[in-house]
Design a protein around this motif. Sequence first.
Motif, PDB file in Angstrom:
ATOM      1  N   TYR A   1      43.957  39.924  34.607  1.00 19.98           N
ATOM      2  CA  TYR A   1      43.086  41.096  34.496  1.00 19.98           C
ATOM      3  C   TYR A   1      43.548  42.147  35.497  1.00 19.98           C
ATOM      4  O   TYR A   1      44.073  41.832  36.563  1.00 19.98           O
TER       5      TYR A   1
ATOM      6  N   PHE B   1      42.658  44.411  38.175  1.00 22.89           N
ATOM      7  CA  PHE B   1      41.646  44.735  39.182  1.00 22.89           C
ATOM      8  C   PHE B   1      42.055  45.941  40.034  1.00 22.89           C
ATOM      9  O   PHE B   1      41.422  46.229  41.046  1.00 22.89           O
TER      10      PHE B   1
ATOM     11  N   ARG C   1      39.613  39.429  44.436  1.00 22.01           N
ATOM     12  CA  ARG C   1      39.618  40.395  43.335  1.00 22.01           C
ATOM     13  C   ARG C   1      38.178  40.566  42.868  1.00 22.01           C
ATOM     14  O   ARG C   1      37.572  39.615  42.359  1.00 22.01           O
TER      15      ARG C   1
ATOM     16  N   GLY D   1      35.637  42.772  40.482  1.00 17.98           N
ATOM     17  CA  GLY D   1      35.652  43.637  39.319  1.00 17.98           C
ATOM     18  C   GLY D   1      34.612  44.732  39.370  1.00 17.98           C
ATOM     19  O   GLY D   1      33.848  44.867  40.337  1.00 17.98           O
TER      20      GLY D   1
ATOM     21  N   THR E   1      37.784  35.420  42.790  1.00 18.16           N
ATOM     22  CA  THR E   1      37.772  36.371  41.683  1.00 18.16           C
ATOM     23  C   THR E   1      36.350  36.521  41.178  1.00 18.16           C
ATOM     24  O   THR E   1      35.736  35.545  40.729  1.00 18.16           O
TER      25      THR E   1
ATOM     26  N   HIS F   1      34.416  38.563  38.376  1.00 15.82           N
ATOM     27  CA  HIS F   1      34.577  39.415  37.211  1.00 15.82           C
ATOM     28  C   HIS F   1      33.400  40.387  37.089  1.00 15.82           C
ATOM     29  O   HIS F   1      32.422  40.322  37.834  1.00 15.82           O
TER      30      HIS F   1
ATOM     31  N   GLN G   1      32.661  34.156  36.463  1.00 16.52           N
ATOM     32  CA  GLN G   1      32.848  34.845  35.195  1.00 16.52           C
ATOM     33  C   GLN G   1      31.778  35.936  35.027  1.00 16.52           C
ATOM     34  O   GLN G   1      30.783  35.953  35.730  1.00 16.52           O
ATOM     35  N   PRO G   2      31.977  36.865  34.079  1.00 16.15           N
ATOM     36  CA  PRO G   2      31.090  38.033  33.990  1.00 16.15           C
ATOM     37  C   PRO G   2      29.612  37.671  33.894  1.00 16.15           C
ATOM     38  O   PRO G   2      29.204  36.793  33.129  1.00 16.15           O
TER      39      PRO G   2
END
Length: 362
Positions: free
Chosen positions: A95, A97, A136, A138, A154, A156, A174-175
């Motif tokens: 992805y 970022f 990272r 988002g 990470t 998201h 995750q999102p």
Amino acid sequence: MAHSIADLAQALGLQAEGALDLSVTHAAEPADAGPDALALAMAPKYADGLAMGRARAAILWPGADWRALGLEAAIFAPRPRMAMARVSQELDPGYDFGADIHPSACIDPGAQIGNGARIGPFAVIGARAVIGAGARIGPHVSVAEDVMIGDDATLHAGVRIAARVRIGARFIGQPGCVIGGDGFSFVTPEPSAAEDVRAKLSGDREIRQQKWQRINSLGAVRIGDDVEVGANSSIDRGTVRDTVIGSGTKLDSLVHIGHNVEIGEDAMLCGQVGIAGSTRIGNRVLLAGKVGVNDNIFIGDDVIAGGGTRIYSNVPAGRAILGDPATKLETQLEIRKALRRLPRMAARIAELQRAISGQKDE
């Protein structure tokens, strides 16, 4: 990005044959694979798909005749799903970022941002938060005050990390997942109807008005290293002590972890699992989809619960369970066999009753 078959085989730790300098850019199913794709045909049942596609290289099962399959090169995978894991890591484009911190990100002056961290548009980092190196983050992520997030994490889009949560290295959110929302804890001035039913195990109770009083969550959430939390999953903070998720544990999407739950290392919780408050779950436990777990119980190490299982009481280590209520897998399979025989048994009983009734009439 192009990868040679030689480089891929070396990265995967697998044997390869043929034109090892041939390059591929992505993975594909055999029938859909073009000349620049690596076809994933790791079992003989996928051979027909190779004939339908145009792949020049593939990952195959051991001993496959890659020349007869019309290929120029092949990698051989004794354990297909492990090969899938590794090749997906090598070929994943990832992805974007960004390269740095987006101008629209809102970062409190007291926050500490590690070297190489990337923070996307409209992300919010609260006071005294610590973000590890290489993280990272988002767009539209919020990280509240006094949160600590380890290196190479990470987050998201839309992840929410509430106050005072501690997260280890290499975390993946995750999102839309939420870490550290308040626990669902309420009490009534007098014993509630729900408490009566639970104590008596009976629906016979006094009906009375009740007003719920909130119990605030004073604890937080502590998460180890290498944990992944799926999209729209939720981990509640503890009432007094922290909710704890051990290193290596993986949560699928739409999983709910109640307040004060403790989960060991390398556990796997599949979609729509729900864990009620103050339950303890051991290491390497696997809960399949839609498993429900009662509050204040213990599930031992290495337990496996099949899909839709409802766990109401303690489960000893190493047991495989299934059903509602949960029983040993072998017992549940016998129960299900018996259930399938019930219509025939009922018809036979009715037949016997008619025969007996006829004898009495005579």
